[in-house]
Design a protein around this motif. Sequence first.
Motif, PDB file in Angstrom:
ATOM      1  N   ASP A  44       0.829  -1.212   0.000  1.00 50.82           N
ATOM      2  CA  ASP A  44       0.000   0.000   0.000  1.00 50.82           C
ATOM      3  C   ASP A  44       0.860   1.257   0.000  1.00 50.82           C
ATOM      4  OD1 ASP A  44      -2.436  -1.238  -0.076  1.00 50.82           O
ATOM      5  OD2 ASP A  44      -2.514  -1.524   2.085  1.00 50.82           O
ATOM      6  N   LYS A  47       2.235   1.712  -3.429  1.00 48.79           N
ATOM      7  CA  LYS A  47       1.207   2.215  -4.360  1.00 48.79           C
ATOM      8  C   LYS A  47       1.123   3.735  -4.288  1.00 48.79           C
ATOM      9  CE  LYS A  47      -2.038  -1.610  -4.564  1.00 48.79           C
ATOM     10  NZ  LYS A  47      -3.289  -2.105  -4.016  1.00 48.79           N
ATOM     11  N   ILE A  48       1.169   4.251  -3.061  1.00 50.77           N
ATOM     12  CA  ILE A  48       1.049   5.702  -2.878  1.00 50.77           C
ATOM     13  C   ILE A  48       2.325   6.400  -3.340  1.00 50.77           C
ATOM     14  CG2 ILE A  48       0.802   7.539  -1.153  1.00 50.77           C
ATOM     15  CD1 ILE A  48      -0.913   5.451   0.443  1.00 50.77           C
ATOM     16  N   LEU A  51       3.471   7.362  -7.191  1.00 56.71           N
ATOM     17  CA  LEU A  51       2.973   8.571  -7.864  1.00 56.71           C
ATOM     18  C   LEU A  51       2.549   8.315  -9.313  1.00 56.71           C
ATOM     19  CD1 LEU A  51       5.599  11.137  -6.584  1.00 56.71           C
ATOM     20  CD2 LEU A  51       3.290  10.823  -5.718  1.00 56.71           C
ATOM     21  N   GLY A  52       1.733   7.319  -9.469  1.00 54.33           N
ATOM     22  CA  GLY A  52       1.211   7.043 -10.805  1.00 54.33           C
ATOM     23  C   GLY A  52       2.148   6.258 -11.695  1.00 54.33           C
ATOM     24  N   ASN A  53       3.254   5.771 -11.118  1.00 57.29           N
ATOM     25  CA  ASN A  53       4.181   4.955 -11.923  1.00 57.29           C
ATOM     26  C   ASN A  53       4.265   3.546 -11.341  1.00 57.29           C
ATOM     27  OD1 ASN A  53       5.318   6.975 -13.883  1.00 57.29           O
ATOM     28  ND2 ASN A  53       5.680   8.006 -11.944  1.00 57.29           N
ATOM     29  N   LYS A  54       3.086   2.990 -11.060  1.00 59.12           N
ATOM     30  CA  LYS A  54       3.055   1.685 -10.410  1.00 59.12           C
ATOM     31  C   LYS A  54       3.715   0.607 -11.270  1.00 59.12           C
ATOM     32  CE  LYS A  54      -1.399   2.226  -9.205  1.00 59.12           C
ATOM     33  NZ  LYS A  54      -2.718   1.903  -8.726  1.00 59.12           N
ATOM     34  N   GLY A  55       3.512   0.721 -12.573  1.00 58.50           N
ATOM     35  CA  GLY A  55       4.109  -0.257 -13.493  1.00 58.50           C
ATOM     36  C   GLY A  55       5.619  -0.266 -13.395  1.00 58.50           C
ATOM     37  N   LEU A  56       6.198   0.918 -13.372  1.00 57.08           N
ATOM     38  CA  LEU A  56       7.652   1.045 -13.316  1.00 57.08           C
ATOM     39  C   LEU A  56       8.187   0.526 -11.976  1.00 57.08           C
ATOM     40  CD1 LEU A  56       9.808   2.304 -15.257  1.00 57.08           C
ATOM     41  CD2 LEU A  56       9.859   4.215 -13.689  1.00 57.08           C
ATOM     42  N   SER A  58       6.793  -1.703 -10.180  1.00 55.03           N
ATOM     43  CA  SER A  58       6.626  -3.152 -10.232  1.00 55.03           C
ATOM     44  C   SER A  58       7.803  -3.789 -10.997  1.00 55.03           C
ATOM     45  CB  SER A  58       5.301  -3.465 -10.915  1.00 55.03           C
ATOM     46  OG  SER A  58       5.164  -4.802 -11.158  1.00 55.03           O
ATOM     47  N   ASP A  59       8.186  -3.166 -12.103  1.00 50.41           N
ATOM     48  CA  ASP A  59       9.331  -3.669 -12.892  1.00 50.41           C
ATOM     49  C   ASP A  59      10.586  -3.665 -12.033  1.00 50.41           C
ATOM     50  OD1 ASP A  59       7.479  -3.490 -14.866  1.00 50.41           O
ATOM     51  OD2 ASP A  59       8.358  -1.745 -15.858  1.00 50.41           O
ATOM     52  N   ASP A 100       1.254  -4.100 -10.030  1.00 52.58           N
ATOM     53  CA  ASP A 100       0.761  -4.397 -11.373  1.00 52.58           C
ATOM     54  C   ASP A 100       0.371  -5.874 -11.428  1.00 52.58           C
ATOM     55  OD1 ASP A 100       0.178  -4.760 -13.973  1.00 52.58           O
ATOM     56  OD2 ASP A 100       2.062  -4.007 -14.790  1.00 52.58           O
ATOM     57  N   PHE A 102      -1.091  -7.561 -13.503  1.00 48.25           N
ATOM     58  CA  PHE A 102      -1.081  -8.190 -14.832  1.00 48.25           C
ATOM     59  C   PHE A 102       0.336  -8.588 -15.284  1.00 48.25           C
ATOM     60  CE2 PHE A 102      -4.597  -5.171 -14.670  1.00 48.25           C
ATOM     61  CZ  PHE A 102      -5.668  -6.002 -14.952  1.00 48.25           C
ATOM     62  N   PHE A 103       1.333  -8.180 -14.514  1.00 52.67           N
ATOM     63  CA  PHE A 103       2.732  -8.395 -14.882  1.00 52.67           C
ATOM     64  C   PHE A 103       3.061  -9.900 -14.802  1.00 52.67           C
ATOM     65  CE2 PHE A 103       7.300  -6.952 -13.576  1.00 52.67           C
ATOM     66  CZ  PHE A 103       7.768  -7.343 -14.820  1.00 52.67           C
TER      67      PHE A 103
ATOM     68  N   ASP B  45       7.627 -10.692 -20.010  1.00 54.35           N
ATOM     69  CA  ASP B  45       6.798  -9.527 -20.333  1.00 54.35           C
ATOM     70  C   ASP B  45       7.611  -8.345 -20.855  1.00 54.35           C
ATOM     71  OD1 ASP B  45       4.165  -8.995 -20.528  1.00 54.35           O
ATOM     72  OD2 ASP B  45       3.747  -9.078 -18.388  1.00 54.35           O
ATOM     73  N   ASP B  52       5.987   0.517 -20.110  1.00 54.63           N
ATOM     74  CA  ASP B  52       6.121   1.177 -18.793  1.00 54.63           C
ATOM     75  C   ASP B  52       7.230   2.211 -18.813  1.00 54.63           C
ATOM     76  OD1 ASP B  52       4.189   0.037 -17.262  1.00 54.63           O
ATOM     77  OD2 ASP B  52       5.450  -1.547 -16.448  1.00 54.63           O
ATOM     78  N   ASP B 226      -4.053   8.283 -15.513  1.00 50.20           N
ATOM     79  CA  ASP B 226      -3.080   7.200 -15.499  1.00 50.20           C
ATOM     80  C   ASP B 226      -3.687   5.921 -16.076  1.00 50.20           C
ATOM     81  OD1 ASP B 226      -1.002   5.508 -14.977  1.00 50.20           O
ATOM     82  OD2 ASP B 226      -1.432   5.320 -12.836  1.00 50.20           O
ATOM     83  N   HIS B 233      -0.440  -3.473 -20.951  1.00 54.59           N
ATOM     84  CA  HIS B 233      -0.922  -4.839 -21.160  1.00 54.59           C
ATOM     85  C   HIS B 233      -1.930  -4.931 -22.312  1.00 54.59           C
ATOM     86  CE1 HIS B 233       1.101  -6.366 -17.623  1.00 54.59           C
ATOM     87  NE2 HIS B 233       0.731  -5.267 -17.003  1.00 54.59           N
TER      88      HIS B 233
END
Lengths: 287, 270
Positions: A44, A47-48, A51-56, A58-59, A100, A102-103, B45, B52, B226, B233
């Motif tokens: 959590d 996630k906060i 700042l809107g770059n959750k995908g990055l 996660s990578d 993410d 879906f990753f 992926d 990303d 966003d 995906h």
Amino acid sequence: MKRLLQLICPLLLVLILLLAHNLATQMQKQLRKTSDILYTPPADFLKISSLGNKGLFSDYLFLKVYTFYGGTLNRNSKPRIRNEEWEWMINVLHNATELDPFFLDPYYFANAFLVWEAGMVKESNLLLEKGSRKREWDQLLPFYVGFNCYYFLNDGLKAFRFLSEASRRSGGNQLYESLAARAAYNADKTEFAISYLEDRIRDAELHGRKAGVADIAKRLESMKAMREIELAAESYRKVFGRRPADIAELLEKKMLGSMPSDPYGGFFYMDSNGRVRTTSDMRSVKK
Amino acid sequence: MKALFSLAAITFKEGIRSRTVYGILIFAIFLMFLNVMISGMMMQDVAKVAVDMALSSLNFVGLLLVFFAGVNLFSKDIERKTIYMVLARPISRSRYILGKFAGISAIIVFSLAILAIFESASIVIMKNGYPAQFLRFSWSALFFSFLLTLISLIVVLSTGFLFASFSSTSFITLVLSIVTYLIGSSANEVKALLEVPHDIGERTSPLLLYCVKAACYIFPNLSLFDIKTEAAHGLFVPLSYILSSIFYGILYSFVMLSLSCIIFKRREFP
């Protein structure tokens, strides 16, 4: 003299800088060796703070686990990876998939290394189930869950559920279909296997698919034969209050009209637990 | 109207002359190679990581532009008192604000377009290298994500203009703009985090929840723009969602600019 000093001083400075850098990195290595902080912030919070770059993020988390695992390949210690390190890896992978869901790579990694190397089947399956729910189009993740349930956890019913889902998503992959039916049978749910295989044949007919239908039909025939014996054994138990010793007893007491034939060329028998099995194990027997 | 366009054109030229775009170009080339390198390290992926990286770098560079080129270009005018030269001419203060905003927005659009071309090139390289990993990839999803990122940057820029309209130094404007961005992009997550225990009956401070809810309305809800995960995906995003987000972005910027104009009109310069 002044010119010489002007030349030497910068060189000396660079040399001192290099030495200081080497010393600091050595100290850092020592620090990492002794403290070994295996910590990952809660999902959590990540996630906060992403700042809107959750995908990055996660990578990054996945790469952290991936490179950590790669770094352990040079270790000579036994065990090569400690239990708390495996736990840290699964926690980080959990966070990566919270950021993410879906990753694919965290799920893939968990199945490849955490299941097979660390034996963390239940923990990995929780992760894989999440991936299977989120990646609705993916046939690989339900297959992994189903396979792990079937092979490692001996949970035939759950294995059947996920393998049949993998088969549905793949549009009728024969391997998944065969494994799903086998899992249901092993879970003592032959009727599940029968209805599932009947459904697969109907689906193949509906979509005009011919490949593999004969194999499914053969398996279905075998399952139906076993179910017939199972039902006869069940009636026998109700009448005589005990399990029959073998199939011959069912024939003798007229509970079973005739001995069904195994389409794979084997013979049906009852094991010590009263389960109906076949000597062919549902694979073609060479004669 | 002509004065507004002239002012926008001058601001745009000023921005280009500040060599920001050259910096962006170099950064774009660097990011392109970085994207190819990092996404190539992945197990499966590759497409998701490539997208990303592309979208996050676009967002990052855009923010740098908004904070350091955009907001500064306006507030420095006030700080250095160069604004007197413009205001001495027959041009209203509102037109000055709108002209500046249009010019800075044009710089951001232009710079991000360059970056987007390079980032798309890195995706093309990866797509050719790993075609099997790009089966779900969608150019349209990537384009819409680019577009929404751009709108979110313009929204942040408009809040920067509001702060610049009343603050005395460019530093205060910068700090307030950064704070707005931080709140705007995390408020929705914080709200969700607070609502979950509240929904299952656990005690959450009602005042805290109320404050967070209020922040979601007052500050721009940047999470609306966003759709990076969906783009990464190849997930379906309804056009109605994209249009409603764009509408919200335009409306929010309009409100911010209107407030800026009102405050700026009443402002007295020493």
